[in-house]
Enzyme design. Structure first.
Site, PDB file in Angstrom:
ATOM      1  N   HIS A  38       0.842  -1.206   0.000  1.00 37.30           N
ATOM      2  CA  HIS A  38       0.000   0.000   0.000  1.00 37.30           C
ATOM      3  C   HIS A  38       0.877   1.257   0.000  1.00 37.30           C
ATOM      4  O   HIS A  38       0.596   2.226  -0.698  1.00 37.30           O
ATOM      5  CB  HIS A  38      -0.863   0.050   1.268  1.00 37.30           C
ATOM      6  N   GLN A  62     -17.841  -7.377  -0.591  1.00 38.04           N
ATOM      7  CA  GLN A  62     -16.945  -8.209  -1.390  1.00 38.04           C
ATOM      8  C   GLN A  62     -16.505  -9.481  -0.673  1.00 38.04           C
ATOM      9  O   GLN A  62     -15.650 -10.206  -1.166  1.00 38.04           O
ATOM     10  CB  GLN A  62     -15.740  -7.400  -1.876  1.00 38.04           C
TER      11      GLN A  62
END
Ligand code: PAF
Length: 283
Positions: A38, A62
């Site tokens: 990230h 999800q």
């Protein structure tokens, strides 16, 4: 100073003010539990934009019913400190109720490329991803959005969705960041024991060996290559292979010609932890 915004209208209002002033906004959508992968996206966003926004939202839509939504790591204070250190301007941290209020009923479904691989083994996953990313784009209004190639199929689903819906954002694919032994950085790596973590380095090695077979002068058939990779993966201590597939990186269907680019992708469980990785084979 990183400003934390939880309210959707406050985030969208700020985004519209930036837009009016002609500021470019680099956006890194995440589910938190930030790692070097990230942070590499954030660094790139920092270099290429006036403003950097990171979102942290563990998106219930999800996750399948048997998946790890409840236990997904949520170290918010640590994540916020990492964002501050990385020079993030705004950390957007909406609530599930804010993102999916009562009455919510609009879903974004990408068709063919979302069906195989992850789509086959995680039904509804890409519908959740495409919907939340479309919503986040509407709220944050980014100039550029950054996604890692570790989730290669996700990257392609998002590129397709943004193109099909004419969203005014440039999708920037970024390289997978790996641990020294080759394991791809993932928020789920924290679930692994030390032994599993070491063993999981073998996933990369198996994919690389498969890529060598693809690139050899007389390449074996896709089925033989998949079989060879699967058997290498199976030999990793503690590994349970869900899939190992050689596909066309644009369609995610069977590769058409041996000379074309190919994607070798795998999903492997270590205990209850599911890891995915891939290697893009350029010709
Ligand atoms: O890759 C992720 O972390 C998530 O799938 C994303 C893109 C932030 C959407 O929830």
């Amino acid at each position: 100073m990183t400003r934390v915004i939880a309210s959707l209208p406050a985030m969208q209002g700020q985004a519209l003010r930036w837009r009016r002033r002609g500021r470019s906004v680099g956006f890194v959508p995440t589910m938190g539990a930030l790692h070097d992968g990230h942070l590499s996206l954030v660094q790139r966003a920092r270099r290429e934009n006036d403003i950097v926004v990171v979102s942290i939202f563990v998106n219930p839509a999800q996750f399948g019913p048997q998946e790890d939504l409840k236990k997904y790591p949520r170290p918010f204070k640590r994540d916020a400190a990492l964002c501050r250190k990385a020079g993030v301007d705004v950390l957007f941290h909406p609530s599930p109720a804010g993102m999916y209020p009562p009455g919510f009923q609009t879903w974004v479904t990408v068709q063919n490329i979302a069906k195989p691989l992850e789509g086959e083994h995680r039904p509804g996953h890409f519908r959740g991803v495409a919907t939340v990313v479309a919503k986040l784009f509407g709220i944050v209004q980014p100039t550029r959005a950054y996604f890692g190639k570790k989730d290669f199929q996700q990257l392609k689903v998002i590129e397709r969705m943004a193109a099909d819906l004419n969203l005014p954002v440039k999708i920037i694919p970024c390289p997978t960041v790996r641990e020294a032994g080759g394991l791809a950085r993932s928020s789920r790596n924290v679930y692994l024991s030390l032994e599993e973590r070491l063993a999981a380095n073998g996933v990369r090695a198996a994919l690389r060996a498969g890529a060598e077979l693809v690139k050899s002068k007389k390449p074996a058939s896709p089925t033989e290559i998949e079989r060879s990779v699967r058997s290498k993966l199976k030999r990793i201590p503690g590994a349970r292979v869900q899939y190992a597939r050689l596909v066309d990186p644009q369609t995610f269907g069977a590769p058409k010609r041996v000379k074309d680019d190919a994607l070798l992708a795998a999903a492997v469980y270590f205990g209850r932890t599911r890891l995915i990785d891939n290697i893009l084979i350029k010709r």
